[in-house]
Write a protein that holds these residues in place. Structure first.
Motif, short mmCIF file in Angstrom:
data_model
loop_
_atom_site.label_atom_id
_atom_site.label_comp_id
_atom_site.label_asym_id
_atom_site.label_seq_id
_atom_site.Cartn_x
_atom_site.Cartn_y
_atom_site.Cartn_z
N GLY A 271 98.66 69.03 50.28
CA GLY A 271 97.34 69.17 50.38
C GLY A 271 96.58 67.98 51.41
O GLY A 271 95.80 68.15 52.25
N VAL A 272 97.08 66.77 51.08
CA VAL A 272 96.79 65.81 51.65
C VAL A 272 97.40 65.65 53.18
O VAL A 272 96.46 65.34 54.19
N LEU A 273 98.34 66.25 53.31
CA LEU A 273 99.02 66.18 54.77
C LEU A 273 98.11 67.22 55.40
O LEU A 273 97.99 67.14 56.57
N TYR A 274 98.09 68.40 54.95
CA TYR A 274 97.04 69.68 55.53
C TYR A 274 95.86 69.09 55.97
O TYR A 274 95.32 69.33 57.30
N ASP A 275 95.14 68.27 55.11
CA ASP A 275 93.74 67.46 55.73
C ASP A 275 94.25 66.67 56.89
O ASP A 275 93.41 66.74 58.12
N ARG A 276 95.20 66.03 56.91
CA ARG A 276 95.57 65.01 57.99
C ARG A 276 96.03 65.67 59.26
O ARG A 276 95.55 65.03 60.37
N GLN B 26 99.57 77.63 62.08
CA GLN B 26 100.95 77.34 62.27
C GLN B 26 101.43 76.14 62.71
O GLN B 26 102.34 75.57 62.26
N VAL B 27 100.79 75.44 63.73
CA VAL B 27 101.10 74.22 64.11
C VAL B 27 101.05 73.12 63.04
O VAL B 27 101.81 72.26 62.70
N ARG B 28 99.84 73.19 62.24
CA ARG B 28 99.80 72.33 61.23
C ARG B 28 100.70 72.57 60.17
O ARG B 28 101.24 71.55 59.50
N ILE B 29 100.86 74.03 59.61
CA ILE B 29 102.15 74.19 58.73
C ILE B 29 103.42 73.56 59.19
O ILE B 29 104.12 73.08 58.39
N ASP B 30 103.77 73.88 60.46
CA ASP B 30 104.93 73.43 60.83
C ASP B 30 104.93 71.71 60.78
O ASP B 30 106.15 71.41 60.44
N LEU B 31 103.79 71.16 61.13
CA LEU B 31 103.97 69.69 61.06
C LEU B 31 103.99 69.19 59.54
O LEU B 31 104.88 68.29 59.32
N ILE B 32 103.45 69.81 58.69
CA ILE B 32 103.44 69.43 57.37
C ILE B 32 104.86 69.80 56.89
O ILE B 32 105.53 68.92 56.38
N HIS B 33 105.59 70.77 57.27
CA HIS B 33 107.07 71.27 56.86
C HIS B 33 108.07 70.17 57.20
O HIS B 33 108.79 69.43 56.54
N ARG B 34 107.94 69.72 58.48
CA ARG B 34 108.76 68.74 59.18
C ARG B 34 108.50 67.45 58.54
O ARG B 34 109.39 66.62 58.47
N LEU C 98 104.60 58.47 59.31
CA LEU C 98 105.70 59.42 59.58
C LEU C 98 105.12 60.74 60.43
O LEU C 98 105.70 61.25 61.02
N MET C 99 104.23 61.20 59.76
CA MET C 99 103.63 62.47 60.43
C MET C 99 102.79 62.43 61.81
O MET C 99 103.34 63.18 62.48
N ASP C 100 102.43 61.09 62.19
CA ASP C 100 101.89 60.69 63.32
C ASP C 100 103.43 60.66 64.42
O ASP C 100 103.30 61.36 65.50
N GLN C 101 104.27 60.18 63.79
CA GLN C 101 105.44 59.88 64.56
C GLN C 101 106.15 61.58 64.90
O GLN C 101 106.49 61.47 66.19
N ILE C 102 106.10 62.02 64.10
CA ILE C 102 106.56 63.62 64.28
C ILE C 102 105.76 64.19 65.27
O ILE C 102 106.10 64.92 66.13
N ALA C 103 104.41 64.10 64.98
CA ALA C 103 103.35 64.92 65.92
C ALA C 103 103.51 64.55 67.30
O ALA C 103 103.21 65.25 68.39
N THR C 104 103.92 63.14 67.66
CA THR C 104 103.98 62.58 68.98
C THR C 104 105.18 62.78 69.50
O THR C 104 105.48 62.23 70.51
N GLY C 105 106.08 63.38 68.66
CA GLY C 105 107.59 63.32 69.45
C GLY C 105 108.25 62.07 69.24
O GLY C 105 109.50 62.07 69.90
N GLN C 106 107.81 61.08 68.47
CA GLN C 106 108.64 59.97 68.18
C GLN C 106 109.93 60.25 67.48
O GLN C 106 111.18 59.35 67.57
N ILE C 107 109.80 61.12 66.55
CA ILE C 107 110.96 61.66 65.65
C ILE C 107 111.05 62.99 65.81
O ILE C 107 110.03 63.80 65.49
#
Length: 67
Positions: free
Chosen positions: A11-16, A25-33, A56-65
């Motif tokens: 829930g917190v990650l969804y808000d973020r 779908q992009v948000r759900i994928d980002l949360i899952h990853r 961590l979420m930011d690093q995944i979203a920006t392609g660093q991880i």
């Protein structure tokens, strides 16, 4: 009704995740990853877990991880 820690974190990650995309779908994928990559977080006594999770979420979203 009780909530598990995983539901609360999701829930917190969804808000973020709305900061990164308006697409559901992009948000759900980002949360899952992000949830799959939680083992990448190194927690210590002085580390804020929420900040570490958002970083961590930011690093995944920006392609660093890439999972």
């Amino acid at each position: 009704m009780t909530y598990s820690n995983t539901d609360t974190i999701r829930g917190v990650l969804y808000d973020r995740s709305t900061l990164y995309s308006g697409n559901e779908q992009v948000r759900i994928d980002l949360i899952h990853r992000t949830m799959q990559a939680v083992s990448h977080i190194n927690l210590g006594v002085d580390i804020d877990p929420e900040a570490a999770l958002f970083n961590l979420m930011d690093q995944i979203a920006t392609g660093q991880i890439v999972e």
